[in-house]
Design a protein around this motif. Structure first.
Motif, short mmCIF file in Angstrom:
data_model
loop_
_atom_site.label_atom_id
_atom_site.label_comp_id
_atom_site.label_asym_id
_atom_site.label_seq_id
_atom_site.Cartn_x
_atom_site.Cartn_y
_atom_site.Cartn_z
N TYR A 1 0.84 -1.20 0.00
CA TYR A 1 0.00 0.00 0.00
C TYR A 1 0.88 1.25 0.00
O TYR A 1 0.69 2.16 -0.81
N ASN B 1 2.80 1.87 -3.25
CA ASN B 1 2.00 2.16 -4.44
C ASN B 1 0.95 3.25 -4.20
O ASN B 1 0.06 3.43 -5.04
N ARG C 1 0.05 5.73 -7.02
CA ARG C 1 -0.65 5.01 -8.09
C ARG C 1 -2.11 4.79 -7.71
O ARG C 1 -3.01 4.96 -8.53
N PHE C 2 -2.35 4.43 -6.45
CA PHE C 2 -3.72 4.20 -5.99
C PHE C 2 -4.53 5.50 -5.99
O PHE C 2 -5.70 5.50 -6.37
N PHE D 1 -5.44 6.26 -9.56
CA PHE D 1 -6.51 5.38 -10.00
C PHE D 1 -7.86 5.83 -9.44
O PHE D 1 -8.85 5.93 -10.18
N VAL E 1 -1.13 -5.94 -4.98
CA VAL E 1 -1.49 -4.72 -5.72
C VAL E 1 -2.89 -4.86 -6.30
O VAL E 1 -3.71 -3.94 -6.19
N ALA E 2 -3.19 -6.00 -6.89
CA ALA E 2 -4.53 -6.22 -7.45
C ALA E 2 -5.58 -6.23 -6.34
O ALA E 2 -6.67 -5.70 -6.51
N THR F 1 -6.07 -2.66 -5.23
CA THR F 1 -6.76 -1.93 -6.30
C THR F 1 -8.24 -2.28 -6.30
O THR F 1 -9.09 -1.40 -6.49
N ARG G 1 -11.17 0.34 -5.84
CA ARG G 1 -12.22 0.41 -6.87
C ARG G 1 -13.60 0.28 -6.23
O ARG G 1 -14.51 1.06 -6.53
N THR H 1 -4.19 0.19 -17.51
CA THR H 1 -3.07 1.08 -17.19
C THR H 1 -2.69 1.92 -18.40
O THR H 1 -2.45 3.12 -18.29
#
Length: 169
Positions: A11, A14, A17-18, A21, A56-57, A60, A64, A147
């Motif tokens: 977490y 990244n 990046r999160f 997103f 990561v998935a 994410t 989401r 991405t």
């Protein structure tokens, strides 16, 4: 395999990046920051019973889902009061001819920038900003990863922002 500590490390590594997103989903960096923070709290407070093979998935997906919950809640809210001063300024004669001309020039500049973009980048941008498609839907149509779609939209936004004198890229 990922432990709770590994999920938290993932977490933290990244987080930008999160946030990016989540911003692409909700359209507001401040709300995206809140959503990513909520995901952090959720991951930090829950003891995992199973194995997380792709942290990561997994994170994410949590972000989401929280973003979708946020969007659903925003659509359910009904304004209780109308600001009549805003409505008063929306008449046909409320914009000066100079301002109208300036807006048309800005629109022309943005249209030229969009025309100069690679066709897939322009299409991704138009599908996202005008058509209201999700990143996943665009990725499926264009045959690229989400991405890559996010990057194409970002490229188009920066190009449009640089074409407008009052905006920063």
């Amino acid at each position: 395999m990922a432990s709770t500590d590994h999920l938290l490390e993932t977490y933290l590594a990244n987080r930008p990046r999160f946030v990016s997103f989540a911003t692409s989903m909700v359209g507001c960096t401040a709300q995206a920051e809140d959503i990513v923070q909520d995901a952090f709290v959720q991951v930090a407070s829950v003891k995992r019973q199973g194995i997380v093979f792709n942290p990561v998935a997994y994170l994410t997906a949590i972000i989401r889902n929280l973003a979708l919950d946020h969007l659903r809640a925003a659509h359910r809210q009904i304004p209780t009061e109308i600001d009549h001063t805003l409505l008063a300024d929306t008449g046909a004669g409320s914009i000066s001819p100079e301002a109208h001309c300036g807006h048309r020039q800005e629109l022309h500049s943005v249209a030229n920038v969009l025309t100069s973009l690679p066709p897939r980048t322009r299409r991704a941008f138009e599908m996202y900003r005008i058509g209201g498609y999700t990143l996943q839907e665009i990725a499926t149509v264009l045959g690229v990863s989400t991405t890559r779609v996010h990057k194409m939209i970002q490229i188009a936004l920066v190009a449009c922002a640089t074409a407008l004198p009052d905006m920063e890229p």
